[in-house]
Design a protein around this motif. Structure first.
Motif, PDB file in Angstrom:
ATOM      1  N   TRP A   1      -5.628  66.449  16.536  1.00  0.00           N
ATOM      2  CA  TRP A   1      -6.186  65.110  16.716  1.00  0.00           C
ATOM      3  C   TRP A   1      -5.136  64.290  17.458  1.00  0.00           C
ATOM      4  CZ3 TRP A   1     -10.784  62.839  16.241  1.00  0.00           C
ATOM      5  CH2 TRP A   1     -10.868  61.448  16.114  1.00  0.00           C
ATOM      6  N   CYS A   2      -5.499  63.737  18.623  1.00  0.00           N
ATOM      7  CA  CYS A   2      -4.535  63.084  19.505  1.00  0.00           C
ATOM      8  C   CYS A   2      -4.592  61.561  19.341  1.00  0.00           C
ATOM      9  CB  CYS A   2      -4.794  63.474  20.958  1.00  0.00           C
ATOM     10  SG  CYS A   2      -4.610  65.260  21.239  1.00  0.00           S
ATOM     11  N   VAL A   3      -3.501  60.986  18.877  1.00  0.00           N
ATOM     12  CA  VAL A   3      -3.417  59.553  18.570  1.00  0.00           C
ATOM     13  C   VAL A   3      -2.465  58.893  19.560  1.00  0.00           C
ATOM     14  CG1 VAL A   3      -2.809  57.826  16.837  1.00  0.00           C
ATOM     15  CG2 VAL A   3      -3.844  59.999  16.129  1.00  0.00           C
ATOM     16  N   GLY A   4      -2.986  57.978  20.383  1.00  0.00           N
ATOM     17  CA  GLY A   4      -2.161  57.261  21.337  1.00  0.00           C
ATOM     18  C   GLY A   4      -1.758  55.900  20.813  1.00  0.00           C
ATOM     19  N   LEU A   5      -0.528  55.482  21.106  1.00  0.00           N
ATOM     20  CA  LEU A   5      -0.052  54.166  20.697  1.00  0.00           C
ATOM     21  C   LEU A   5      -0.162  53.198  21.868  1.00  0.00           C
ATOM     22  CD1 LEU A   5       1.136  55.987  18.417  1.00  0.00           C
ATOM     23  CD2 LEU A   5       2.987  54.328  18.256  1.00  0.00           C
ATOM     24  N   SER A   6      -0.856  52.094  21.627  1.00  0.00           N
ATOM     25  CA  SER A   6      -1.084  51.112  22.685  1.00  0.00           C
ATOM     26  C   SER A   6      -1.208  49.716  22.085  1.00  0.00           C
ATOM     27  CB  SER A   6      -2.369  51.462  23.467  1.00  0.00           C
ATOM     28  OG  SER A   6      -2.652  50.487  24.444  1.00  0.00           O
ATOM     29  N   GLY A   7      -0.557  48.750  22.722  1.00  0.00           N
ATOM     30  CA  GLY A   7      -0.558  47.393  22.190  1.00  0.00           C
ATOM     31  C   GLY A   7      -1.921  46.738  22.172  1.00  0.00           C
ATOM     32  N   ASP A   8      -2.861  47.186  23.010  1.00  0.00           N
ATOM     33  CA  ASP A   8      -4.189  46.564  23.033  1.00  0.00           C
ATOM     34  C   ASP A   8      -5.222  47.371  22.256  1.00  0.00           C
ATOM     35  OD1 ASP A   8      -4.442  48.734  24.692  1.00  0.00           O
ATOM     36  OD2 ASP A   8      -5.045  47.594  26.469  1.00  0.00           O
ATOM     37  N   ALA A   9      -4.754  48.291  21.424  1.00  0.00           N
ATOM     38  CA  ALA A   9      -5.683  49.071  20.596  1.00  0.00           C
ATOM     39  C   ALA A   9      -6.351  48.178  19.558  1.00  0.00           C
ATOM     40  CB  ALA A   9      -4.939  50.213  19.899  1.00  0.00           C
ATOM     41  N   GLU A  10      -7.490  48.612  19.057  1.00  0.00           N
ATOM     42  CA  GLU A  10      -8.259  47.808  18.103  1.00  0.00           C
ATOM     43  C   GLU A  10      -7.710  47.905  16.685  1.00  0.00           C
ATOM     44  OE1 GLU A  10     -12.919  47.265  16.601  1.00  0.00           O
ATOM     45  OE2 GLU A  10     -12.386  48.788  18.111  1.00  0.00           O
ATOM     46  N   TYR A  11      -7.156  49.074  16.332  1.00  0.00           N
ATOM     47  CA  TYR A  11      -6.761  49.299  14.947  1.00  0.00           C
ATOM     48  C   TYR A  11      -5.256  49.528  14.819  1.00  0.00           C
ATOM     49  CZ  TYR A  11     -11.766  50.075  14.374  1.00  0.00           C
ATOM     50  OH  TYR A  11     -13.136  49.924  14.388  1.00  0.00           O
ATOM     51  N   PRO A  12      -4.666  49.103  13.690  1.00  0.00           N
ATOM     52  CA  PRO A  12      -3.238  49.368  13.444  1.00  0.00           C
ATOM     53  C   PRO A  12      -3.007  50.830  13.101  1.00  0.00           C
ATOM     54  CG  PRO A  12      -4.224  48.346  11.522  1.00  0.00           C
ATOM     55  CD  PRO A  12      -5.283  48.340  12.589  1.00  0.00           C
ATOM     56  N   ILE A  13      -1.776  51.257  13.193  1.00  0.00           N
ATOM     57  CA  ILE A  13      -1.458  52.663  12.951  1.00  0.00           C
ATOM     58  C   ILE A  13      -1.758  53.075  11.516  1.00  0.00           C
ATOM     59  CG2 ILE A  13       0.967  52.221  12.359  1.00  0.00           C
ATOM     60  CD1 ILE A  13       1.597  54.860  13.908  1.00  0.00           C
ATOM     61  N   SER A  14      -1.806  52.130  10.611  1.00  0.00           N
ATOM     62  CA  SER A  14      -2.128  52.461   9.220  1.00  0.00           C
ATOM     63  C   SER A  14      -3.541  53.023   9.078  1.00  0.00           C
ATOM     64  CB  SER A  14      -1.982  51.220   8.331  1.00  0.00           C
ATOM     65  OG  SER A  14      -2.848  50.186   8.769  1.00  0.00           O
ATOM     66  N   ARG A  15      -4.394  52.797  10.091  1.00  0.00           N
ATOM     67  CA  ARG A  15      -5.766  53.310  10.054  1.00  0.00           C
ATOM     68  C   ARG A  15      -5.928  54.568  10.907  1.00  0.00           C
ATOM     69  NH1 ARG A  15     -10.064  48.453  10.551  1.00  0.00           N
ATOM     70  NH2 ARG A  15     -11.425  50.279  10.234  1.00  0.00           N
ATOM     71  N   ALA A  16      -4.810  55.093  11.398  1.00  0.00           N
ATOM     72  CA  ALA A  16      -4.877  56.317  12.212  1.00  0.00           C
ATOM     73  C   ALA A  16      -5.125  57.531  11.329  1.00  0.00           C
ATOM     74  CB  ALA A  16      -3.585  56.504  12.987  1.00  0.00           C
ATOM     75  N   ARG A  17      -5.782  58.507  11.892  1.00  0.00           N
ATOM     76  CA  ARG A  17      -5.983  59.785  11.213  1.00  0.00           C
ATOM     77  C   ARG A  17      -4.765  60.661  11.496  1.00  0.00           C
ATOM     78  NH1 ARG A  17     -10.712  64.002  13.061  1.00  0.00           N
ATOM     79  NH2 ARG A  17      -9.665  65.903  12.361  1.00  0.00           N
ATOM     80  N   LEU A  18      -3.946  60.855  10.474  1.00  0.00           N
ATOM     81  CA  LEU A  18      -2.668  61.529  10.669  1.00  0.00           C
ATOM     82  C   LEU A  18      -2.446  62.697   9.715  1.00  0.00           C
ATOM     83  CD1 LEU A  18      -0.458  58.296  10.965  1.00  0.00           C
ATOM     84  CD2 LEU A  18      -1.190  59.758  12.856  1.00  0.00           C
ATOM     85  N   ASP A  19      -3.469  63.040   8.942  1.00  0.00           N
ATOM     86  CA  ASP A  19      -3.255  64.028   7.887  1.00  0.00           C
ATOM     87  C   ASP A  19      -3.373  65.480   8.349  1.00  0.00           C
ATOM     88  OD1 ASP A  19      -5.906  63.480   8.380  1.00  0.00           O
ATOM     89  OD2 ASP A  19      -6.563  63.906   6.335  1.00  0.00           O
ATOM     90  N   GLY A  20      -4.119  65.739   9.422  1.00  0.00           N
ATOM     91  CA  GLY A  20      -4.277  67.108   9.915  1.00  0.00           C
ATOM     92  C   GLY A  20      -3.318  67.389  11.058  1.00  0.00           C
ATOM     93  N   PRO A  21      -3.513  68.495  11.796  1.00  0.00           N
ATOM     94  CA  PRO A  21      -2.704  68.739  13.000  1.00  0.00           C
ATOM     95  C   PRO A  21      -2.832  67.555  13.958  1.00  0.00           C
ATOM     96  CG  PRO A  21      -3.988  70.685  12.415  1.00  0.00           C
ATOM     97  CD  PRO A  21      -4.485  69.578  11.542  1.00  0.00           C
TER      98      PRO A  21
END
Length: 282
Positions: free
Chosen positions: A207-227
């Motif tokens: 699951w590919c998570v990009g960090l961007s200042g104009d994203a809608e959600y904070p990183i606390s809501r990212a899906r980070l539990d799997g690969p």
């Protein structure tokens, strides 16, 4: 000097684009048999201990003999026999071998590049009993930043760091010194096409998570539990358009009022801490 991973921030590497471009251009024109020079005690000692690293020449100043001697004594006999006999590192020799201003701490070595790895090598490699975690850097050109990210990656048990063959720093002594030995323990995968690599990672279950200042959600809501692949950008504009498009999710790091910029290596450390905390809960 901000990075577009905090709300309202913009991406900047901590080194100017012209100097970074110069370094990348020089790297592209190096011969195929180029053997990097490493310097600094942590970087060189880690290389000596790495069975995957071929060390061609080892240089020691008198003040470093005891420290490096202890490191050599701790190695198994087969590894010690594979290492070259140390040569004296004089002031004149250091000036000829190393870049101006290199803090070598009395230790330097000429080494062969580490064996390349593939995307397939990253799959099914849970680190510390958790799913694989990869950091992908989209045109981060400062070797100090890449080295610092490798160091954080080692601390948090990352499976690999991915950089692009273009617009990335050469994998040499400056990067290795900043990584403080982590270059020898964290696989560094060089790819030609970031978007194709993201597609390949997704095909292998990441699951590919990009960090961007104009994203809608904070990183606390990212899906980070799997690969997971954490994707970070730099150099003035953050993640490029196609890189953003190929991410499964975009998130930002919440910032306090009045200061919304963050260095890419700091942002990577925060994101890796968040991923680590998420995985410890599961």
């Amino acid at each position: 000097m901000g990075l577009a991973m905090t709300r309202k921030g913009r991406s900047k590497d901590s080194v100017g684009q012209s100097s970074a471009s110069d370094r990348t251009s020089r790297a592209r024109h190096r011969p195929m048999n180029y053997e990097p020079m490493l310097w600094g005690r942590h970087a060189v000692v880690a290389a000596l201990a790495n069975p995957k690293r071929a060390v061609k020449r080892l240089f020691l100043a008198p003040n470093a003999n005891s420290i490096v001697g202890e490191a050599l004594a701790s190695l198994d006999l087969s590894r010690r026999n594979a290492l070259p006999i140390p040569e004296a590192l004089t002031t004149d020799l250091a000036k000829r071998l190393l870049p101006a201003g290199a803090v070598h701490q009395g230790v330097a070595a000429t080494v062969a590049p580490l064996p390349p790895i593939r995307i397939e090598d990253l799959t099914n490699r849970p680190e510390h009993n958790h799913p694989a975690l990869v950091v992908l850097l989209d045109q981060v050109t400062d070797p100090q930043n890449v080295g610092a990210i490798l160091r954080s990656a080692a601390f948090f048990g990352v499976s690999a760091v991915v950089i692009q063959s273009r617009n990335a720093p050469p994998v040499d002594g400056t990067l290795a010194k900043a990584a403080s030995g982590a270059l020898e323990s964290i696989p560094l995968l060089t790819v030609t096409n970031i978007c194709r690599t993201l597609d390949d990672l997704k095909k292998h279950g990441f699951w590919c998570v990009g960090l961007s200042g104009d994203a809608e959600y904070p990183i606390s809501r990212a899906r980070l539990d799997g690969p997971t692949t954490l994707v970070l950008g730099a150099e003035g504009s953050g993640l490029r358009r196609l890189t953003r498009k190929n991410c499964d999710q975009l998130v930002y790091i919440p910032a306090s009022r009045g200061f919304t910029s963050l260095n890419v290596s700091n942002a990577a450390a925060i994101a890796l801490f968040e991923a680590r905390q998420t995985r410890l809960k599961n």
